[in-house]
Design an enzyme around this catalytic site. Structure first.
Site, mmCIF file in Angstrom:
data_model
loop_
_atom_site.group_PDB
_atom_site.id
_atom_site.type_symbol
_atom_site.label_atom_id
_atom_site.label_comp_id
_atom_site.label_asym_id
_atom_site.label_seq_id
_atom_site.Cartn_x
_atom_site.Cartn_y
_atom_site.Cartn_z
ATOM 1 N N GLY A 47 141.586 34.853 100.152
ATOM 2 C CA GLY A 47 141.071 35.246 101.457
ATOM 3 C C GLY A 47 139.772 36.009 101.287
ATOM 4 N N GLN A 52 132.737 41.593 103.459
ATOM 5 C CA GLN A 52 132.686 41.621 101.991
ATOM 6 C C GLN A 52 131.420 40.977 101.450
ATOM 7 O OE1 GLN A 52 136.977 40.115 101.603
ATOM 8 N NE2 GLN A 52 136.775 41.419 99.816
ATOM 9 N N CYS A 100 142.122 42.547 95.734
ATOM 10 C CA CYS A 100 141.000 42.352 96.652
ATOM 11 C C CYS A 100 139.757 42.029 95.837
ATOM 12 C CB CYS A 100 140.782 43.637 97.462
ATOM 13 S SG CYS A 100 139.433 43.532 98.650
ATOM 14 N N LEU A 101 138.984 41.059 96.312
ATOM 15 C CA LEU A 101 137.767 40.685 95.575
ATOM 16 C C LEU A 101 136.757 41.833 95.552
ATOM 17 C CD1 LEU A 101 137.330 37.005 96.793
ATOM 18 C CD2 LEU A 101 138.241 37.799 94.606
ATOM 19 N N HIS A 142 145.760 41.950 105.548
ATOM 20 C CA HIS A 142 144.787 42.452 104.574
ATOM 21 C C HIS A 142 143.363 42.098 105.013
ATOM 22 C CE1 HIS A 142 143.327 43.063 100.264
ATOM 23 N NE2 HIS A 142 142.328 42.407 100.819
ATOM 24 N N GLU A 143 143.155 40.828 105.376
ATOM 25 C CA GLU A 143 141.794 40.392 105.735
ATOM 26 C C GLU A 143 141.314 41.065 107.020
ATOM 27 O OE1 GLU A 143 140.126 39.038 103.556
ATOM 28 O OE2 GLU A 143 141.818 38.439 102.327
ATOM 29 N N HIS A 146 139.879 44.504 106.732
ATOM 30 C CA HIS A 146 138.467 44.578 106.301
ATOM 31 C C HIS A 146 137.528 44.699 107.504
ATOM 32 C CE1 HIS A 146 138.380 43.971 101.942
ATOM 33 N NE2 HIS A 146 139.275 43.001 102.033
HETATM 34 NI NI NI Z 1 140.237 42.205 100.366
#
Ligand code: NI
Length: 185
Positions: A47, A52, A100-101, A142-143, A146
């Site tokens: 995701g 991000q 998380c990226l 989670h997404e 953000h």
């Molecule tokens: Ni994330």
């Protein structure tokens, strides 16, 4: 189409709230989404949220194909979700490991609603409405966090359950819906 740089935790730009998308079906929106997919694929994420990559609009993407090598990891349909709204179906929550990226190499144990309804729009402005549970529900929560400037470590109750992937002991990782094999969000 391009792989974009992913902002990392500590960058204050990750902590700002994003604005609603006002115009659908535009080349600008299509370009943002293509870059998001290219970037997510490059880093093997499941995701990604627009902030991000430095885009402060309410856009998230996610998806995970079923994989014979990891039968315990539940497939999630590839989805582009714009201006999302999440409603918990019940108060029930469950803990699971997340990555998380924007926080490469680390994992944390996070409590999320077990079942949610979510709605939003496709890039052409059509409605999406689903009721989901488990890993799918976790990824969406989670997404969407953000988009409000919330990174998962802010939701960890016991900070000892936050650490480097190769150092953490995850007793239930063999059965967890969010085992390390499921990749970061
Ligand atoms: Ni994330």
């Amino acid at each position: 189409m391009a792989v974009r740089q992913i902002l990392k935790m500590g960058d204050p730009r990750l902590y700002q709230s994003c604005e609603l998308v006002q115009e659908f079906n535009t080349t600008a929106l299509t370009g943002i989404i293509e870059d998001m997919f290219d970037t997510m694929a490059e880093y093997n994420g499941v995701g990604l949220a627009a902030p991000q990559i430095g885009i402060y609009r309410r856009i998230v993407i996610f998806g995970l194909e079923s994989n014979d090598r990891y039968p315990d990891v539940e497939a999630v349909p590839e989805t582009i979700l714009i201006n999302p709204v999440i409603t918990p179906v019940s108060e029930e929550q469950e803990e699971g490991w997340e990555g998380c990226l924007s926080i490469p190499g680390m994992r944390g144990l996070v409590s999320r609603y077990s079942k949610i309804k979510y709605s939003g729009f496709t890039p052409t402005g059509e409605n999406i409405a689903r009721e989901v549970e488990g890993f799918h529900a976790r990824v969406v929560q989670h997404e969407c966090d953000h988009l409000d400037g919330i990174l998962y470590p802010l939701r960890i109750r016991d900070i000892r359950n936050f650490g480097y992937e190769d150092a953490l002991v995850q007793p239930d990782s063999g059965e967890s819906e969010t085992s390390p094999d499921s990749g970061p969000c």
